[in-house]
Scaffold this active site. Sequence first.
Site, PDB file in Angstrom:
ATOM      1  N   GLY A   1     -14.487  -1.225 -32.990  1.00  0.00           N
ATOM      2  CA  GLY A   1     -15.068  -0.374 -34.209  1.00  0.00           C
ATOM      3  C   GLY A   1     -16.485   0.021 -33.902  1.00  0.00           C
TER       4      GLY A   1
ATOM      5  CB  THR B   1     -11.515  -4.495 -33.991  1.00  0.00           C
ATOM      6  OG1 THR B   1     -12.644  -3.810 -34.308  1.00  0.00           O
ATOM      7  CG2 THR B   1     -10.225  -3.735 -33.612  1.00  0.00           C
TER       8      THR B   1
ATOM      9  CG  HIS C   1      -1.881  -1.173   1.230  1.00  0.00           C
ATOM     10  ND1 HIS C   1      -2.893  -1.074   2.243  1.00  0.00           N
ATOM     11  CD2 HIS C   1      -2.214  -1.874   0.275  1.00  0.00           C
ATOM     12  CE1 HIS C   1      -3.680  -2.183   2.026  1.00  0.00           C
ATOM     13  NE2 HIS C   1      -3.098  -2.805   0.687  1.00  0.00           N
TER      14      HIS C   1
ATOM     15  CD1 TRP D   1      -0.702   5.363 -39.109  1.00  0.00           C
ATOM     16  CD2 TRP D   1      -2.165   4.388 -37.268  1.00  0.00           C
ATOM     17  NE1 TRP D   1       0.044   4.287 -38.514  1.00  0.00           N
ATOM     18  CE2 TRP D   1      -0.842   3.832 -37.607  1.00  0.00           C
ATOM     19  CE3 TRP D   1      -3.182   4.168 -36.490  1.00  0.00           C
ATOM     20  CZ2 TRP D   1      -0.662   2.822 -36.633  1.00  0.00           C
ATOM     21  CZ3 TRP D   1      -2.596   3.039 -35.653  1.00  0.00           C
ATOM     22  CH2 TRP D   1      -1.435   2.460 -35.465  1.00  0.00           C
TER      23      TRP D   1
ATOM     24  CG  ASP E   1      -7.874  -2.292 -37.054  1.00  0.00           C
ATOM     25  OD1 ASP E   1      -8.123  -2.237 -38.448  1.00  0.00           O
ATOM     26  OD2 ASP E   1      -8.454  -1.342 -36.349  1.00  0.00           O
TER      27      ASP E   1
ATOM     28  NE  ARG F   1      -4.593   0.532 -26.626  1.00  0.00           N
ATOM     29  CZ  ARG F   1      -3.725   0.517 -27.774  1.00  0.00           C
ATOM     30  NH1 ARG F   1      -2.476   0.140 -27.888  1.00  0.00           N
ATOM     31  NH2 ARG F   1      -4.516   0.467 -28.810  1.00  0.00           N
TER      32      ARG F   1
ATOM     33  CD  GLU G   1      -1.801   4.268   3.599  1.00  0.00           C
ATOM     34  OE1 GLU G   1      -1.460   3.491   2.382  1.00  0.00           O
ATOM     35  OE2 GLU G   1      -3.058   4.240   4.027  1.00  0.00           O
TER      36      GLU G   1
HETATM   37  N1  LIG Z   1     -11.736   4.315 -35.288  1.00  0.00           N
HETATM   38  C1  LIG Z   1     -11.477   3.610 -34.645  1.00  0.00           C
HETATM   39  O1  LIG Z   1     -11.332   3.979 -33.171  1.00  0.00           O
HETATM   40  C2  LIG Z   1     -11.656   2.108 -34.578  1.00  0.00           C
HETATM   41  C3  LIG Z   1     -11.123   1.246 -33.548  1.00  0.00           C
HETATM   42  C4  LIG Z   1     -11.243  -0.114 -33.784  1.00  0.00           C
HETATM   43  C5  LIG Z   1     -11.496  -0.545 -35.067  1.00  0.00           C
HETATM   44  N2  LIG Z   1     -11.747   0.292 -36.021  1.00  0.00           N
HETATM   45  C6  LIG Z   1     -12.297  -0.277 -37.380  1.00  0.00           C
HETATM   46  O2  LIG Z   1     -13.443  -0.720 -37.184  1.00  0.00           O
HETATM   47  C7  LIG Z   1     -13.584  -1.983 -38.229  1.00  0.00           C
HETATM   48  C8  LIG Z   1     -14.243  -2.950 -37.423  1.00  0.00           C
HETATM   49  O3  LIG Z   1     -15.671  -2.495 -36.938  1.00  0.00           O
HETATM   50  P1  LIG Z   1     -16.820  -3.629 -36.877  1.00  0.00           P
HETATM   51  O4  LIG Z   1     -17.984  -2.623 -36.620  1.00  0.00           O
HETATM   52  O5  LIG Z   1     -16.637  -4.522 -37.970  1.00  0.00           O
HETATM   53  O6  LIG Z   1     -16.213  -4.445 -35.555  1.00  0.00           O
HETATM   54  P2  LIG Z   1     -16.411  -4.007 -34.174  1.00  0.00           P
HETATM   55  O7  LIG Z   1     -17.147  -2.584 -33.997  1.00  0.00           O
HETATM   56  O8  LIG Z   1     -14.985  -3.876 -33.437  1.00  0.00           O
HETATM   57  O9  LIG Z   1     -17.109  -5.458 -33.643  1.00  0.00           O
HETATM   58  C9  LIG Z   1     -18.228  -5.655 -33.951  1.00  0.00           C
HETATM   59  C10 LIG Z   1     -18.602  -7.463 -33.551  1.00  0.00           C
HETATM   60  O10 LIG Z   1     -18.784  -7.379 -32.298  1.00  0.00           O
HETATM   61  C11 LIG Z   1     -19.175  -8.405 -32.161  1.00  0.00           C
HETATM   62  N3  LIG Z   1     -20.043  -8.323 -30.973  1.00  0.00           N
HETATM   63  C12 LIG Z   1     -20.530  -9.201 -29.928  1.00  0.00           C
HETATM   64  N4  LIG Z   1     -21.303  -8.810 -29.020  1.00  0.00           N
HETATM   65  C13 LIG Z   1     -21.944  -7.431 -29.900  1.00  0.00           C
HETATM   66  C14 LIG Z   1     -22.841  -6.843 -29.011  1.00  0.00           C
HETATM   67  N5  LIG Z   1     -23.505  -7.164 -27.996  1.00  0.00           N
HETATM   68  N6  LIG Z   1     -23.107  -5.813 -30.048  1.00  0.00           N
HETATM   69  C15 LIG Z   1     -22.469  -5.428 -31.142  1.00  0.00           C
HETATM   70  N7  LIG Z   1     -21.364  -6.251 -31.669  1.00  0.00           N
HETATM   71  C16 LIG Z   1     -21.146  -7.293 -30.861  1.00  0.00           C
HETATM   72  C17 LIG Z   1     -20.124  -8.783 -33.328  1.00  0.00           C
HETATM   73  O11 LIG Z   1     -19.570 -10.071 -33.954  1.00  0.00           O
HETATM   74  P3  LIG Z   1     -20.176 -11.121 -34.657  1.00  0.00           P
HETATM   75  O12 LIG Z   1     -20.375 -10.474 -35.978  1.00  0.00           O
HETATM   76  O13 LIG Z   1     -19.192 -12.304 -34.372  1.00  0.00           O
HETATM   77  O14 LIG Z   1     -21.536 -11.251 -33.919  1.00  0.00           O
HETATM   78  C18 LIG Z   1     -19.754  -7.710 -34.245  1.00  0.00           C
HETATM   79  O15 LIG Z   1     -19.910  -8.002 -35.457  1.00  0.00           O
HETATM   80  C19 LIG Z   1     -12.239  -2.182 -38.305  1.00  0.00           C
HETATM   81  O16 LIG Z   1     -12.187  -1.935 -39.862  1.00  0.00           O
HETATM   82  C20 LIG Z   1     -11.266  -1.310 -37.888  1.00  0.00           C
HETATM   83  O17 LIG Z   1     -10.410  -0.906 -38.658  1.00  0.00           O
HETATM   84  C21 LIG Z   1     -11.810   1.516 -35.897  1.00  0.00           C
END
Ligand SMILES: NC(=O)c1ccc[n+]([C@@H]2O[C@H](COP(=O)([O-])OP(=O)(O)OC[C@H]3O[C@@H](n4cnc5c(N)ncnc54)[C@H](OP(=O)(O)O)[C@@H]3O)[C@@H](O)[C@H]2O)c1
Length: 353
Positions: A289, A188, A44, A162, A192, A176, A46
């Site tokens: 995503g 994702t 801790h 990016w 990615d 993080r 302290e």
């Molecule tokens: N700009 C950013 O900050 C950022 C960050 C991360 C990723 N990305 C981009 O986002 C893209 C991926 O996006 P995405 O929409 O396909 O993936 P996502 O939003 O990361 O994930 C979506 C997936 O999560 C799963 N999931 C599980 N439980 C869920 C729930 N209760 N509600 C909704 N989804 C659930 C589903 O998988 P199932 O289909 O198997 O059911 C769904 O297809 C990538 O191309 C990446 O480059 C961007």
Amino acid sequence: MSLALQQAQKSLGNTKQNPAVGCVIVRKDHIITSGFTQKGGRPHAESNAINLCKSNLNNSELYVTLEPCSHYGKTSPCTNKIIKKKIKKVFFSIKDPDPRSFNKSTKQFKKSKIKVKIGILDSEVKKFYRSYYKFKQELLPYVSGKIAISKDLYTYNSKNKWITNELSRGRAHLLRSYHDCVLTSYNTVKKDNPELTCRILGLESKSPTRIILDKHLNLSTSSNIVKSSYKYKTIIFFINSNKKKINILKKHKIKLIKAKTNVDGNFDLENVLIKIKSLGFARVLVESGVNLITGFLKRNLFDIFHIFISSNKIGKNGSLSFKKNMQLFFKNKKSTYSKVNLLGDKLHSYELK
Ligand SMILES: NC(=O)c1ccc[n+]([C@@H]2O[C@H](COP(=O)([O-])OP(=O)(O)OC[C@H]3O[C@@H](n4cnc5c(N)ncnc54)[C@H](OP(=O)(O)O)[C@@H]3O)[C@@H](O)[C@H]2O)c1
């Protein structure tokens, strides 16, 4: 107390279910030692400050962000150590919501003729302990969301990996480091191939445990996540899979958890969070995503939401727009809001509850 809070901030997100505490010990207006909760929650703050001090602590004054613990757990109570060292005054900002310590230290200190003052900087300190209070008092852990979008609100650029600038990405790594786990989807990871670690020089050890929602355990063994799973803890929630894949991933030291589905056949996100909390994680960062982020937003599961907004538009190369979320969730939502400039990009943070 402000310095003690700065000490506490050093371990936020790295103490799991234990509070991140900071402590400063002063004699004749000079700081003679300081400390903060160590990784995993022990020693801790302290105890750490006392152990680091080479000189005598007689008649010193101790400032600590949270009420010192007074119960025997894995370590002996900090109150005993403070009494033994003949510290003269104890200032703590707020009482510990943990019933084993709540409001118990003052009596012990007074018995040993140690003066106690409570309440300095209490509103700031209470805010700092939001995730600790939530862990102690609620079913779900503290959940932060993060997304990066272009000026025209896209979350994906087909021509460039990016969306935001280097400073924003560094800031995302810092986020993080303040969380004990980071959660994303198989989609994702597949698209990615992230590592989801904190790669700021000197803060690498503050990388969170990676948690992936992967319905059918499709994660490739050549992904960066699997390749780094010996070094960084990794957990996968899945719904069904075959024994062979389960064994392969287990050999990579990945913890596998069979999860419940909701009526749509998707992961039941509340249940996933409850399970994550039961594993001792207090601060969860969701970095995915737009679809999974929308799942969390719709269920009102975020305590805070961070949007990194680029100064550039993507135009025809953009897809997976965040526009609907902007309109749906932030327009009339009661939230406190802060904004940081990041060399043209902006970070907007909304406290949603
Ligand atoms: N700009 C950013 O900050 C950022 C960050 C991360 C990723 N990305 C981009 O986002 C893209 C991926 O996006 P995405 O929409 O396909 O993936 P996502 O939003 O990361 O994930 C979506 C997936 O999560 C799963 N999931 C599980 N439980 C869920 C729930 N209760 N509600 C909704 N989804 C659930 C589903 O998988 P199932 O289909 O198997 O059911 C769904 O297809 C990538 O191309 C990446 O480059 C961007």
